[in-house]
Design a protein around this motif. Structure first.
Motif, short mmCIF file in Angstrom:
data_model
loop_
_atom_site.label_atom_id
_atom_site.label_comp_id
_atom_site.label_asym_id
_atom_site.label_seq_id
_atom_site.Cartn_x
_atom_site.Cartn_y
_atom_site.Cartn_z
N SER A 259 -5.16 68.90 5.44
CA SER A 259 -6.41 69.20 4.67
C SER A 259 -7.52 69.60 5.41
CB SER A 259 -7.20 67.46 4.79
OG SER A 259 -7.38 66.78 6.33
N GLY A 260 -8.28 70.00 4.30
CA GLY A 260 -9.80 70.61 5.03
C GLY A 260 -9.58 72.13 6.07
N ILE A 261 -9.65 72.17 6.58
CA ILE A 261 -10.22 73.49 7.51
C ILE A 261 -8.59 73.96 8.19
CG2 ILE A 261 -10.97 74.50 9.93
CD1 ILE A 261 -13.57 73.40 8.89
N GLY A 262 -7.86 72.92 9.19
CA GLY A 262 -7.02 72.77 9.08
C GLY A 262 -5.69 73.42 8.05
N LYS A 263 -5.98 73.11 6.88
CA LYS A 263 -4.76 72.88 5.71
C LYS A 263 -5.14 74.66 5.33
CE LYS A 263 -3.37 72.16 1.22
NZ LYS A 263 -3.76 71.27 -0.40
N SER A 264 -6.71 75.55 5.46
CA SER A 264 -6.39 76.73 5.03
C SER A 264 -6.46 77.37 5.60
CB SER A 264 -8.78 76.51 5.05
OG SER A 264 -8.98 75.58 3.42
N ILE A 265 -6.49 77.40 7.01
CA ILE A 265 -6.26 78.26 8.16
C ILE A 265 -4.98 78.11 8.36
CG2 ILE A 265 -5.93 78.66 11.02
CD1 ILE A 265 -8.72 76.60 11.59
N GLY A 266 -3.83 77.36 8.24
CA GLY A 266 -2.11 77.27 8.02
C GLY A 266 -2.11 78.32 6.70
N GLU A 267 -2.43 78.02 5.40
CA GLU A 267 -2.41 78.80 4.82
C GLU A 267 -2.44 80.54 5.39
OE1 GLU A 267 -2.87 75.39 1.16
OE2 GLU A 267 -4.46 76.93 1.05
N THR B 188 0.31 69.56 11.60
CA THR B 188 0.86 67.68 11.85
C THR B 188 -0.12 67.37 10.88
OG1 THR B 188 -0.74 67.60 13.08
CG2 THR B 188 1.20 68.78 14.07
N SER B 189 0.45 66.06 11.06
CA SER B 189 -0.55 64.99 10.40
C SER B 189 0.44 63.79 10.44
CB SER B 189 -0.17 65.20 8.74
OG SER B 189 -0.70 64.25 8.19
N ARG B 190 -0.53 63.08 10.79
CA ARG B 190 -0.10 61.42 11.08
C ARG B 190 0.94 60.81 9.77
NH1 ARG B 190 -5.64 58.14 12.07
NH2 ARG B 190 -6.02 59.45 10.23
N ASN B 191 0.53 61.61 8.92
CA ASN B 191 1.60 60.99 7.26
C ASN B 191 2.00 61.66 6.30
OD1 ASN B 191 0.93 58.38 8.22
ND2 ASN B 191 -0.71 58.88 7.61
N PRO B 192 3.36 63.15 7.57
CA PRO B 192 3.22 63.98 6.39
C PRO B 192 3.64 63.64 5.31
CG PRO B 192 4.75 63.57 8.91
CD PRO B 192 3.73 62.84 8.60
N HIS C 67 3.33 68.90 -0.70
CA HIS C 67 4.00 69.72 -1.37
C HIS C 67 3.31 71.07 -0.27
CE1 HIS C 67 5.22 68.73 -4.88
NE2 HIS C 67 3.82 67.61 -5.52
N SER C 68 3.11 71.08 1.15
CA SER C 68 2.58 71.72 2.03
C SER C 68 3.30 73.68 1.67
CB SER C 68 2.23 71.17 3.00
OG SER C 68 1.79 72.25 4.24
N ILE D 20 -0.63 73.66 14.22
CA ILE D 20 -1.68 73.34 14.15
C ILE D 20 -2.01 72.32 14.16
CG2 ILE D 20 -4.29 73.77 12.03
CD1 ILE D 20 -2.31 76.26 11.34
N THR D 21 -3.55 71.67 14.72
CA THR D 21 -2.71 69.93 14.30
C THR D 21 -4.00 69.30 13.24
OG1 THR D 21 -5.13 69.74 15.89
CG2 THR D 21 -3.34 69.50 16.67
N GLY D 22 -3.74 68.59 12.99
CA GLY D 22 -4.77 67.85 11.45
C GLY D 22 -4.33 69.15 10.21
N GLY D 23 -2.95 69.80 9.93
CA GLY D 23 -2.92 70.72 8.82
C GLY D 23 -3.48 70.58 7.81
#
Length: 267
Positions: A12-20, A32-36, A41-42, A7-10
């Motif tokens: 925050s927001g929709i990406g984080k929700s989908i990932g969780e 992914t994140s530009r600054n992981p 706490h992901s 998941i790109t952009g994972g």
């Protein structure tokens, strides 16, 4: 065998929700994140990736394939908002928006297709926007970048179907996320011909995001698509009227639809 999801952009927001959501359903999820390092706490791994940088995309995909030996689902979610009168938005900001919302997802798809072709299977889900179905005032650049991704998906879907790869679009409406905070806002310029209408529209757009749907609705929709044997070309997820606006655009004369939008935005 568990499916491996990128998941790109994972972060925050929709990406984080989908990932969780997918992580809790038993999928092997990489975000992914530009600054992981700023997201300690992901609940799923985050890999450094900037969709505007081809090398970082290839590095991310290589790492996942080396770790897991497969890559089954790719969700192109990373994107940025942009608002403003088209006349007043700096050209470099327009280019940056297209680099992130259109060219970035294209490069991600180009990077993952060889692995999916070797597997003879794979699913790519491009997160677009209901705004991509219409030219919205003061959101024209965003509408254009997301609309272009819809069309790219339609074309590529036909090009790769015979080798077992599936591609689909999912267009969300307004969801309660932090997208407004990360969006580029052209400044409201005192004395500009757009000062009052753009200022009012900006307030209206932010209120829609603040009162938007729960992003886990989007996550549940994505999970259902992954479980579908033959995903459709397009999906829309959001409030009824937002989805219905696409139907109205299809059936109403252009001038009537334009008047409807202008009334909505009080222009």
């Amino acid at each position: 065998m568990k499916k491996v999801v990128l998941i790109t952009g994972g972060s925050s927001g929709i990406g984080k929700s989908i990932g969780e959501y997918l992580h809790n359903k038993g999928f092997i999820v990489y975000g992914t994140s530009r600054n992981p390092e700023k997201v300690p706490h992901s609940i799923f791994p985050l890999i450094a990736l900037d969709v505007r940088n081809k090398e970082s995309i290839l590095s991310c995909v290589t790492e996942i394939v080396q770790n897991e030996g497969q890559l089954d689902v790719v969700i192109n979610n990373a994107g940025v908002g942009i608002t403003g009168p088209i006349e007043e938005i700096p050209t470099e900001e327009i280019r940056n928006n297209f680099e992130t919302n259109l060219f970035g997802p294209i490069e991600v798809m180009k990077a993952v297709l060889p692995q999916m072709r070797n597997q003879k299977s794979g699913l790519i889900i491009n997160i677009t926007s209901i705004a991509g179905y219409m030219g919205l005032p003061y959101r024209g650049i965003y509408s254009a970048s997301k609309g272009a991704l819809e069309l790219i998906t339609e074309a590529l879907r036909m090009e790769v179907k015979s080798i077992g790869i599936q591609i689909t679009n999912v267009a969300p409406g307004d969801f309660a996320t932090n997208i407004a905070a990360g969006r580029y806002h052209a400044p409201v310029i005192k004395g500009s011909a757009y000062e009052v209408p753009y200022g009012n529209t900006l307030k209206e757009m932010d209120s829609h995001v603040d009162s938007g749907s729960n992003p886990y609705e989007m996550a549940a929709a994505i999970h259902a698509i992954i479980q579908t044997k033959s995903p459709k070309v397009h999906y829309k997820v959001g409030a009824f009227m937002q989805k219905f606006s696409i139907v109205l655009k299809r059936i109403l004369p252009d001038i009537i639809y334009e008047k409807m939008l202008m009334n909505h935005y009080k222009l």
